[in-house]
Design a protein around this motif. Structure first.
Motif, PDB file in Angstrom:
ATOM      1  N   THR A  27       0.824  -1.202   0.000  1.00  0.00           N
ATOM      2  CA  THR A  27       0.000   0.000   0.000  1.00  0.00           C
ATOM      3  C   THR A  27       0.859   1.253   0.000  1.00  0.00           C
ATOM      4  OG1 THR A  27      -0.265   0.567   2.364  1.00  0.00           O
ATOM      5  CG2 THR A  27      -1.521  -1.318   1.529  1.00  0.00           C
TER       6      THR A  27
ATOM      7  N   VAL B  77      -3.988   3.565  -0.703  1.00  0.00           N
ATOM      8  CA  VAL B  77      -4.776   3.551   0.530  1.00  0.00           C
ATOM      9  C   VAL B  77      -4.487   4.792   1.368  1.00  0.00           C
ATOM     10  CG1 VAL B  77      -5.318   2.270   2.636  1.00  0.00           C
ATOM     11  CG2 VAL B  77      -4.683   1.024   0.562  1.00  0.00           C
ATOM     12  N   ASN B  78      -5.553   5.380   1.896  1.00  0.00           N
ATOM     13  CA  ASN B  78      -5.438   6.453   2.867  1.00  0.00           C
ATOM     14  C   ASN B  78      -5.540   5.816   4.252  1.00  0.00           C
ATOM     15  OD1 ASN B  78      -5.608   8.644   4.554  1.00  0.00           O
ATOM     16  ND2 ASN B  78      -7.492   9.468   3.684  1.00  0.00           N
TER      17      ASN B  78
ATOM     18  N   ASP C 223      -8.054   6.830   6.987  1.00  0.00           N
ATOM     19  CA  ASP C 223      -9.476   6.598   6.721  1.00  0.00           C
ATOM     20  C   ASP C 223      -9.781   5.128   7.014  1.00  0.00           C
ATOM     21  OD1 ASP C 223     -11.980   6.038   5.609  1.00  0.00           O
ATOM     22  OD2 ASP C 223     -11.711   7.436   3.955  1.00  0.00           O
TER      23      ASP C 223
ATOM     24  N   GLU D 298     -12.410   3.316   6.793  1.00  0.00           N
ATOM     25  CA  GLU D 298     -13.180   2.604   5.774  1.00  0.00           C
ATOM     26  C   GLU D 298     -12.312   2.266   4.559  1.00  0.00           C
ATOM     27  OE1 GLU D 298     -16.283   1.348   6.020  1.00  0.00           O
ATOM     28  OE2 GLU D 298     -16.004   1.972   8.100  1.00  0.00           O
ATOM     29  N   ASP D 299     -11.380   3.149   4.226  1.00  0.00           N
ATOM     30  CA  ASP D 299     -10.465   2.877   3.120  1.00  0.00           C
ATOM     31  C   ASP D 299      -9.549   1.706   3.464  1.00  0.00           C
ATOM     32  OD1 ASP D 299      -9.720   3.476   0.516  1.00  0.00           O
ATOM     33  OD2 ASP D 299      -8.101   4.820   1.122  1.00  0.00           O
TER      34      ASP D 299
ATOM     35  N   SER E 227     -11.522  -1.502   3.282  1.00  0.00           N
ATOM     36  CA  SER E 227     -11.682  -1.906   1.889  1.00  0.00           C
ATOM     37  C   SER E 227     -10.405  -2.551   1.353  1.00  0.00           C
ATOM     38  CB  SER E 227     -12.048  -0.686   1.040  1.00  0.00           C
ATOM     39  OG  SER E 227     -12.107  -1.016  -0.331  1.00  0.00           O
ATOM     40  N   ALA E 228      -9.251  -2.007   1.726  1.00  0.00           N
ATOM     41  CA  ALA E 228      -7.977  -2.552   1.257  1.00  0.00           C
ATOM     42  C   ALA E 228      -7.756  -3.970   1.781  1.00  0.00           C
ATOM     43  CB  ALA E 228      -6.825  -1.648   1.699  1.00  0.00           C
TER      44      ALA E 228
END
Length: 279
Positions: free
Chosen positions: A34, A57-58, A61, A63-64, A67-68
């Motif tokens: 990432t 990827v942040n 965050d 939620e980010d 998701s990753a």
């Protein structure tokens, strides 16, 4: 044939993270890498494949990050080793740095790490195996560098949370190791990886001298090889009983010994007052 483990490495586009990703792929591991800009990883290593998944990827965050982790499971079917490597150095005395500057350093170095742990652990816990490496620093146990207080505080936090994490997850067969790298010859001390205070105060001469010594003299002359550091992490990942604390690099024992000597000296000097509170 043994199925190679899947590694999830943050901060993978440069420095120790990039060296680790390259070394893992050379040894036929499968890697999720990432970064804030996936194109930099693609340019350096290549496109998505059966062994490599670059993700933008942040880390601040949640939620980010969630998701990753999900994309990683979808791509490889499992996760085995997590390396929380992303971070940057914030130089500046405690008086100089604004609340915004200090919080931004904690957001990446500490809360980004927590976001990854929070979202990876359900998978590791369910499969009853895994290993989490949290990259701290020699500044994570010895902070007597003027002008590095906030950065060192983030790395102390990483060390502290890893100690607790190791105890919390051991019943699930998952390991945790906090890594204390010394000075490695990477671009960590470059302008892209180190931030200086927006509003410097001239009176802090010692802090400015420390800052310039790191940026001008130490940068490019660090005594440790990131590729060799990557090899150590791979070796530790194979251990049945890996350490919770891992010093990494030539010179790190000197930092540790210095800190121990200071604490022991203070404890002995003030022992009479320490025990004077007994009922």
């Amino acid at each position: 044939m043994e199925t190679k483990k899947v590694w999830f490495v943050t901060g993978a586009s440069k420095g120790l993270g990039l060296a680790l990703v390259k070394k893992l792929l050379e040894n036929n591991y499968r890697v999720v890498a990432t970064t804030r800009n996936s194109q930099s990883l693609i340019s350096e290593i290549g496109e998505t494949s059966e062994t490599f998944l670059p993700l933008e990827v942040n880390l601040t965050d949640n939620e980010d990050v969630k998701s990753a982790i999900s994309k990683s499971i979808d791509h490889f079917g499992q996760l085995d080793v997590i390396v929380n490597n992303a971070g940057y150095g914030q130089i500046g005395t405690l008086e100089e740095l604004s609340d915004k500057e200090a919080r931004a350093n904690f957001d990446i170095n500490v809360f980004g790490t927590l976001n990854v742990i929070r979202n990876a652990m359900p998978y590791l816990r369910q499969q009853k195996s895994g290993h989490i490496f949290n990259i701290s620093s020699v500044g994570g146990y010895n902070a007597n560098f003027p002008g590095w207080g906030i950065y060192c505080a983030t790395k102390f936090a990483v060390a502290g949370l890893t100690e607790s994490l190791a105890e919390e997850i051991k019943d699930f067969g998952v390991k945790a190791t906090v890594v204390y790298p010394g000075y490695f010859r990477t671009d960590f001390l470059s302008k892209d990886s180190v931030k200086t205070p927006e509003n410097a105060i001239p009176d802090y001469e010692a802090a400015r001298n420390s800052q310039q010594a790191h940026l001008d003299e130490m940068n490019g002359n660090q005594p440790n090889d990131p590729e060799k550091g990557a090899e150590v992490l791979i070796r530790i990942s194979k251990e049945e009983n890996p350490p919770v604390h891992l010093l990494l690099g030539s010179g790190t024992h000197e930092f540790l010994d210095h800190k121990i000597d200071i604490i022991k000296g203070d404890a002995q000097k003030w022992e009479s007052l320490t025990v004077s509170t007994a009922i």
